[in-house]
Design a protein around this motif. Structure first.
Motif, PDB file in Angstrom:
ATOM      1  N   LEU A  89       0.818  -1.218   0.000  1.00  0.00           N
ATOM      2  CA  LEU A  89       0.000   0.000   0.000  1.00  0.00           C
ATOM      3  C   LEU A  89       0.851   1.266   0.000  1.00  0.00           C
ATOM      4  N   ASP A  90       1.794   1.376   0.933  1.00  0.00           N
ATOM      5  CA  ASP A  90       2.638   2.577   0.884  1.00  0.00           C
ATOM      6  C   ASP A  90       3.630   2.482  -0.260  1.00  0.00           C
ATOM      7  N   GLY A 118       5.782   4.966  -4.902  1.00  0.00           N
ATOM      8  CA  GLY A 118       6.091   4.848  -6.327  1.00  0.00           C
ATOM      9  C   GLY A 118       5.527   5.994  -7.135  1.00  0.00           C
ATOM     10  N   VAL A 119       4.321   6.432  -6.801  1.00  0.00           N
ATOM     11  CA  VAL A 119       3.744   7.599  -7.477  1.00  0.00           C
ATOM     12  C   VAL A 119       4.639   8.820  -7.258  1.00  0.00           C
ATOM     13  N   GLY A 120       5.158   8.989  -6.049  1.00  0.00           N
ATOM     14  CA  GLY A 120       6.065  10.107  -5.781  1.00  0.00           C
ATOM     15  C   GLY A 120       7.351  10.017  -6.570  1.00  0.00           C
ATOM     16  N   TRP A 147      -2.831   7.811   1.527  1.00  0.00           N
ATOM     17  CA  TRP A 147      -1.428   7.692   1.917  1.00  0.00           C
ATOM     18  C   TRP A 147      -1.227   7.736   3.420  1.00  0.00           C
ATOM     19  N   ASP A 148      -2.013   8.516   4.143  1.00  0.00           N
ATOM     20  CA  ASP A 148      -1.880   8.549   5.602  1.00  0.00           C
ATOM     21  C   ASP A 148      -2.197   7.185   6.211  1.00  0.00           C
ATOM     22  N   LEU A 202      10.143  10.519   4.996  1.00  0.00           N
ATOM     23  CA  LEU A 202       8.707  10.510   5.284  1.00  0.00           C
ATOM     24  C   LEU A 202       8.223  11.887   5.739  1.00  0.00           C
ATOM     25  N   ILE A 203       9.052  12.570   6.541  1.00  0.00           N
ATOM     26  CA  ILE A 203       8.682  13.917   6.988  1.00  0.00           C
ATOM     27  C   ILE A 203       8.639  14.886   5.810  1.00  0.00           C
ATOM     28  N   LEU A 204       9.681  14.856   4.979  1.00  0.00           N
ATOM     29  CA  LEU A 204       9.724  15.724   3.798  1.00  0.00           C
ATOM     30  C   LEU A 204       8.503  15.489   2.918  1.00  0.00           C
ATOM     31  N   ARG A 205       8.191  14.219   2.721  1.00  0.00           N
ATOM     32  CA  ARG A 205       7.093  13.855   1.841  1.00  0.00           C
ATOM     33  C   ARG A 205       5.751  14.335   2.386  1.00  0.00           C
ATOM     34  N   GLY A 206       5.535  14.137   3.679  1.00  0.00           N
ATOM     35  CA  GLY A 206       4.280  14.562   4.278  1.00  0.00           C
ATOM     36  C   GLY A 206       4.106  16.071   4.263  1.00  0.00           C
TER      37      GLY A 206
END
Length: 337
Positions: free
Chosen positions: A30-31, A36-38, A60-61, A100-104
């Motif tokens: 799932l993640d 992968g989309v990112g 995503w959350d 993960l922080i950057l992405r969120g």
């Protein structure tokens, strides 16, 4: 070797190892697709990027909850293993958390930024996704190598980092095939065809390396009669890869029929690869050092935690299923009002 289900000291560690393994598998699928989309983000136009964000926005959350659950189970059920694994993987874990922080942050801020700043947040969204995928692949490589810290194991971990990032981009492209249409869907089909080779190389590298680093694993896979019992795993994997290749060459089908099939097949392929690795390392939670039975907390503690897990896990499953049910269908125009 299955545990004695009449003895809590046997079946409780097995139950928690199974639950932790299931959480990791669900997280990877799932993640994996939204990471992968990112990773595919820079290959799309600005309008397509908005549609890509729309395809993962509701999920995503919740997807990342499975990682929290897996790490939490490792900590409370196998505290000794938690210390050994995180000590050996401290740097890639740190890089993953930064990613993960950057992405969120980028996910939220790109929605509110002006056009000239939006490009920066788009780049950070890609960077965070790539950092997370590479860090997880590096951790996988070191784990397969028994957490040994040598130049050879670092080289192998670097390879698995690249392959896992490509694998995430592959499952991300299959998700986009299902959730998008038009030019973006055609691009996603092409991305899927190209990244499938990375999946093949990655599964092949891990499958070849795993028996080589441990005589125990070699004997579990390549001795008689085990080799015949386990033959369906590589055979089914090969058939799935062939099916995916043929599908991706023919898609999209007329009237967008069966657009969900590539994602379903990719999920099955990841599941088979994961089951093979889980079989290789069982009953060890730290390869060839610490079994789940040696690392487990006291049975009394595990039983209390199990009662809590019986409430928590169905809730996580329930709201995940609800989210995917409510937001089924194609991603629509991205709006923030």
């Amino acid at each position: 070797m299955l545990p004695d289900f009449t003895n809590p000291a046997d079946w409780l560690p097995w139950a928690f190892a199974s639950l932790m393994g299931l959480s990791i598998l669900i997280y990877v699928v799932l993640d994996g697709f939204d990471l992968g989309v990112g990773i595919l983000f820079p290959l799309a136009t600005p309008a397509e990027q908005d549609r890509m964000i729309g395809s993962i926005g509701p999920f995503w959350d919740a997807n990342e909850t499975w990682l929290v659950l897996a790490v939490g189970l490792l900590l409370v059920a196998f505290p000794q293993a938690h210390g050994m694994i995180l000590t050996a993987l401290y740097l890639p874990v740190f890089i993953m958390l930064v990613g993960l922080i950057l992405r969120g942050v980028a996910f939220e801020f790109r929605a509110k930024a002006r056009d000239r700043h939006k490009r920066l947040w788009n780049r950070l969204f890609f960077t965070g996704s790539l950092m997370t995928a590479l860090a997880q692949g590096f951790m996988l490589g070191l784990y397969v190598m028994g957490l040994e810290q040598t130049w050879a194991t670092y080289a192998f971990a670097t390879l698995t980092a690249v392959f896992l990032a490509v694998g995430y981009s592959f499952i991300g492209s299959t998700w986009l095939i299902h959730k998008t249409e038009g030019a973006l869907q055609l691009k996603s089909v092409r991305w899927g065809r190209e990244s499938l080779w990375g999946v093949i190389l990655g599964i092949g590298a891990v499958s070849l390396a795993t028996p080589m680093v441990s005589t125990r694993i070699f004997d579990k896979w390549l001795t008689f009669p085990e080799i015949f019992y386990l033959a369906p795993l590589p055979i089914l994997s090969g058939l799935l890869i062939l099916w995916l290749w043929r599908m991706l060459r023919a898609m999209p089908y007329a009237e967008d029929r069966r657009s969900w099939l590539p994602f379903a097949a990719a999920t099955a392929l990841f599941t088979l690869a994961y089951l093979g690795m889980a079989y290789s390392f069982y009953p060890y939670v730290v390869p060839d050092r610490l079994t789940i039975y040696e690392a487990a907390s006291a049975p009394e503690s595990l039983f209390i935690i199990l009662i809590g897990a019986c409430f928590v896990v169905p809730v996580i499953l329930g709201y995940s299923v609800l989210a995917y049910t409510i937001f089924r269908g194609k991603a629509t125009e991205l709006r923030y009002d």
